[in-house]
Design an enzyme around this catalytic site. Sequence first.
Site, mmCIF file in Angstrom:
data_model
loop_
_atom_site.group_PDB
_atom_site.id
_atom_site.type_symbol
_atom_site.label_atom_id
_atom_site.label_comp_id
_atom_site.label_asym_id
_atom_site.label_seq_id
_atom_site.Cartn_x
_atom_site.Cartn_y
_atom_site.Cartn_z
ATOM 1 N N ASN A 1 -3.353 -5.732 -1.880
ATOM 2 C CA ASN A 1 -3.680 -6.868 -0.961
ATOM 3 C C ASN A 1 -5.247 -7.248 -0.844
ATOM 4 O O ASN A 1 -5.716 -7.613 0.013
ATOM 5 C CB ASN A 1 -3.458 -5.990 0.408
ATOM 6 C CG ASN A 1 -3.234 -7.028 1.499
ATOM 7 O OD1 ASN A 1 -2.750 -8.179 1.313
ATOM 8 N ND2 ASN A 1 -3.554 -6.702 2.852
ATOM 9 N N ARG A 2 -5.457 -7.081 -2.265
ATOM 10 C CA ARG A 2 -6.803 -7.582 -2.408
ATOM 11 C C ARG A 2 -6.872 -8.556 -3.638
ATOM 12 O O ARG A 2 -7.461 -9.089 -4.506
ATOM 13 C CB ARG A 2 -8.053 -6.754 -2.688
ATOM 14 C CG ARG A 2 -8.482 -5.711 -1.505
ATOM 15 C CD ARG A 2 -9.006 -6.437 -0.208
ATOM 16 N NE ARG A 2 -9.511 -5.824 0.531
ATOM 17 C CZ ARG A 2 -8.718 -5.328 1.704
ATOM 18 N NH1 ARG A 2 -7.261 -5.767 1.772
ATOM 19 N NH2 ARG A 2 -9.240 -4.530 2.579
ATOM 20 N N GLU B 1 0.197 -4.162 11.323
ATOM 21 C CA GLU B 1 -0.082 -2.950 11.328
ATOM 22 C C GLU B 1 0.653 -2.234 11.988
ATOM 23 O O GLU B 1 0.555 -2.197 13.365
ATOM 24 C CB GLU B 1 -1.671 -2.687 11.507
ATOM 25 C CG GLU B 1 -2.342 -3.286 10.486
ATOM 26 C CD GLU B 1 -2.640 -2.419 8.990
ATOM 27 O OE1 GLU B 1 -2.130 -1.459 9.065
ATOM 28 O OE2 GLU B 1 -3.475 -3.074 8.131
ATOM 29 N N HIS C 1 0.780 -1.231 0.009
ATOM 30 C CA HIS C 1 0.060 0.222 -0.036
ATOM 31 C C HIS C 1 0.872 1.058 0.046
ATOM 32 O O HIS C 1 1.864 1.313 1.019
ATOM 33 C CB HIS C 1 -0.971 -0.018 1.248
ATOM 34 C CG HIS C 1 -2.165 -1.107 1.149
ATOM 35 N ND1 HIS C 1 -2.779 -1.282 2.124
ATOM 36 C CD2 HIS C 1 -2.641 -1.469 0.095
ATOM 37 C CE1 HIS C 1 -3.699 -2.460 1.729
ATOM 38 N NE2 HIS C 1 -3.490 -2.444 0.417
ATOM 39 N N ALA C 2 0.735 1.901 -1.054
ATOM 40 C CA ALA C 2 1.983 3.017 -1.389
ATOM 41 C C ALA C 2 2.045 3.915 -0.247
ATOM 42 O O ALA C 2 2.965 4.448 0.331
ATOM 43 C CB ALA C 2 1.468 3.776 -2.757
ATOM 44 N N SER D 1 0.347 0.001 7.544
ATOM 45 C CA SER D 1 0.335 1.230 8.461
ATOM 46 C C SER D 1 -1.061 1.804 8.457
ATOM 47 O O SER D 1 -1.507 1.912 7.297
ATOM 48 C CB SER D 1 1.410 2.287 8.062
ATOM 49 O OG SER D 1 1.127 3.559 8.738
#
Length: 422
Positions: free
Chosen positions: A255-256, A385, A182-183, A309
């Site tokens: 992530n899907r 996370e 996730h950027a 995060s």
Amino acid sequence: MARLVVCLLLVFGVVQGRHEKYEGHQLYKVAGTSEKIAALEGHLDILSATPSARSQSGYLEALVRLSPEVRQQWLQYFDENSMPFSKIADNLAEILRDEDASIKTSRIAAKRSGRSISWDTYYNHDEINEYLDQLGEEYPDLVTVINAGLSYEGRQIKYVRISTTRFENQQKPVIIIDAAVHAREWVTPPVALYIIHQLVVAGADSALTNGIDWVIIPLANPDGYQFSIEEDRLWRKTRSRAHANSDACPGVDGNRNFDHYWGTNAASTNPCTITYEGPSAFSEPEIRVIRDVVLQQLSRASLYISLHSYGNMFLYAWGNNGTLPANGLILHLAGTIMATAIDELALEKADPYIVGNAANVLYFTTGTSRDWTRAVGIPLTYTLELPGYEYLFSVPPEYIEQIVTETWAGIAAGAHYVLSSS
Ligand SMILES: *[C@@H]1O[C@H](CO)[C@@H](O)[C@H](O)[C@H]1NC(C)=O
């Protein structure tokens, strides 16, 4: 001096005025049952979701971004659906401008220190790749840098293999870690880089290099990451344009995109949502890099961690339906060992880590790396996370050192658990 500042700004790609699109956007915390929060996923930008008050089961708090155009309509929706809400921030653009200023200062200080990398600022894709290549040259007996393939826009995705036995000892367990799928989750590459640094440069714990082979992918989604630096700080997805309507809505949620119950969640089929699953499982070249690494190491892979995060959580399978894999107890135990090691070093103000099943702690998700890696046979797999404190996703550079240090302690504890049980 002025020239130095300009030059540094260009290196990190900071462009004046790029936060204007978030002028007047407000951040709200909204609470509700996990079903109610999950129902928002396809319609709102959920920056984070965490269990509410950390006790009441099945009740979540989400941080959402509301533009001025839709704010009234959503606040009314929250009211009508008995979802308590409160305003957290008045103007997101302001927060992002403050973030720019603190990164600017931190980059100047880091440059002055003369080190090739430091733990008090953020780095762009080229700089990270350069650092990895440099490590490969300096530590040829320990580090192999793999050019794993190109991103959709043609950036080289690199990862490092760390091994005292050139990955030839088939008895050793393998640990695989990725970051920045996730950027916008900028604090994740520094954590991956710090793990490499501790293993290779600092030689912090020789048992962990002698006994384990490591694969670390510090920047899995370079297109999205650069886009989040240069254009849109809140970009999360890849930047691919290989699906219907991709001109208006490029990119896929990495992530899907894994092939585990892919295509079974209606909320992820719309390319314009931030959780778009993609036109097919493994449609994204960036995600195929992770898939191929995992499959290559499958016979020895013991622990997989995807760094994300924020929210202070170790989440394990199955996210698609909330039941536990056969080794659920061990997943919980190993997760707790890592979480405890982190909590011991955490800042006073940090929430203690939560360890749990992803669907029970949060809500159902499909196509995640955590579930797919568990399903193909890695025994211990987690979404981790990291902390955001009161800064949410935009962690100020002065907190990087704290986060990388405490997270390394957790990873090291997990690695020792792997050693002791292999
Ligand atoms: C839940 O999903 C897992 C795979 O993620 C599957 O193995 C299991 O059978 C499912 N359980 C139920 C009750 O559907």
